[in-house]
Design an enzyme around this catalytic site. Structure first.
Site, short mmCIF file in Angstrom:
data_model
loop_
_atom_site.label_atom_id
_atom_site.label_comp_id
_atom_site.label_asym_id
_atom_site.label_seq_id
_atom_site.Cartn_x
_atom_site.Cartn_y
_atom_site.Cartn_z
N THR A 187 -5.47 20.43 94.84
CA THR A 187 -4.47 20.73 95.77
C THR A 187 -3.78 20.69 96.81
O THR A 187 -3.20 19.92 97.43
CB THR A 187 -4.21 22.51 95.07
N THR B 115 -9.59 23.19 93.13
CA THR B 115 -10.04 25.02 93.28
C THR B 115 -10.42 25.72 91.39
O THR B 115 -11.36 26.65 91.42
CB THR B 115 -8.84 25.91 93.46
N ASP B 116 -9.29 24.89 90.30
CA ASP B 116 -9.42 25.25 88.81
C ASP B 116 -11.03 25.22 88.27
O ASP B 116 -11.56 26.48 88.13
CB ASP B 116 -8.74 24.57 88.35
#
Length: 386
Positions: free
Chosen positions: A61, A139-140
């Site tokens: 992101t 970040t996942d």
């Protein structure tokens, strides 16, 4: 100089020395003006070389481009180049000499374990010449990538993983601040010997303990029960606790997981089986059929699994599959162990998987695996005997 002046000067100097020796104030010497002092300090700072930090980018992101300036959730991750993003950061030349490397540009969950193998080796290569490394990531699965690096990077120099919950191009993005602070933290050297740390939202956490807790909020990363390592407030970098690795002697600091000793083909296949009310045996049997050498169970409460899962686990253990028990609750410890079963302590399932995966990549001996969990996986602080 005449005799009288010479004797007078000697008397003044002697008197000054006597006063000083007696603890009384000596005659003050002329001092540089504030402007001269400031110029001197600035010159000294210029002369002093800044720490070298390389930013290794994997996308996520943070490198996302939004549909427009107010599209917080509508964006394409892994679009912008790290070279351009770092160039756009203001005042970075005050904290570090920053270079970049574009390792990849994808969401975090798109990376394979084999690619993480390459990433870890790249980080160690960079640390041969750099004072610290920042790895940008989505970040996942950031906590898994960070823990893989924590267990495999050989250099004790700072490694900081960062990303963002909002894309670079949206108003109020956390991307710029996170990237800047991650560089600042790596350059400070304050996390040397900490292993890999994760830094977002002005906080930094130990890779082993941190987890993502919310799908959108910028304060998503927390360390359950134990808390963050510290905080960054502009020029104040405060470290309030240290991970257990920071207390180890230099000779004992590195883990056994030296990736230069194995190939990508040696990386073991390890899966996670989630337990729930009346959970069936299908997940475990399918994982074994698919070639899994290890399975982590995310159990209910203190790690319990259903009767069907337990029976299938027993069959898998007879086939040589190693299990690690963890809890699905989000925090807490697990101590259930036995034949073919290792207790995951307070590792969550995704962290335990990385630990088991690397362990099985280096040995098939159960006792050795158990010892590695006891010494490198559990992270307990052991004080020296008196």
């Amino acid at each position: 100089m005449n005799t009288w002046k010479s004797h007078t000067l000697k008397w003044i100097l002697a008197a000054g020395l006597a006063f000083t020796a007696a603890g009384l104030p000596a005659i003050p010497l002329p001092r540089a003006s504030a402007a001269e002092s400031g110029a001197s300090a600035a010159n000294a700072q210029t002369a002093k070389s800044l720490p070298k930090v390389q930013v290794i980018a994997t996308g996520g992101t943070l490198a996302g481009k939004s549909v427009d300036e107010t599209s917080f959730t509508n964006y394409k991750a892994g679009t912008l180049l790290i070279e351009d993003m770092v160039r756009a950061l203001p005042n970075k030349d005050k904290i570090a000499e920053v270079t970049t490397h574009q390792f990849g540009n994808s969401g975090s969950s798109a990376y394979t374990i084999q690619q993480l193998y390459d990433l870890s080796l790249k980080v160690d290569e960079a640390l041969k010449t750099q004072d610290g490394v920042v790895v940008t990531s989505g970040t996942d699965t950031m906590e898994e990538i960070a823990y893989f690096l924590d267990l495999t990077v050989r250099s004790p120099k700072p490694v900081v993983v960062t990303g963002s919950m909002r894309p670079w191009t949206v108003i109020g993005s956390d991307a710029q601040a996170n990237l800047y602070n991650a560089i600042k933290l790596a350059a400070s050297g304050k996390t040397r010997y900490f292993g890999t740390v994760l830094m977002l939202n002005d906080e930094f956490h130990a890779a082993r303990e941190v987890t993502k807790t919310n799908s959108y909020r910028t304060d998503t990363f927390v360390t359950p029960q134990i808390g963050a390592l510290g905080y960054i407030d502009e020029n104040n970098i405060r470290v309030y606790r240290a991970p257990f690795r920071a207390l180890k002697a230099a000779k004992d600091w590195a883990t056994p997981f030296d990736l230069t000793k194995i190939t990508k083909n040696d990386l073991a296949k390890v899966e996670i089986a989630y337990s729930y009310q009346d959970a069936g045996s299908g997940a475990i049997s399918a994982f074994v059929a698919g070639g899994a050498k290890g399975i982590v169970t995310a159990g209910t409460g203190a790690g319990g699994i259903s009767k069907a899962m337990s029976e299938e686990r027993a069959k898998a253990i007879e086939q040589g599959v190693v299990f690690v028990t963890t809890t699905r609750t989000g925090s807490g410890s697990n101590y259930s162990e036995g034949k073919g079963i290792i207790a995951g302590d307070n590792l969550n399932a995704q962290h335990a998987r990385m630990m088991l995966l690397l362990g099985l990549s280096f040995t098939k001996d159960f006792a050795t695996l158990q010892n590695w969990f006891d010494t490198y996986g559990y992270g307990q602080i052991e004080l020296p005997a008196k």
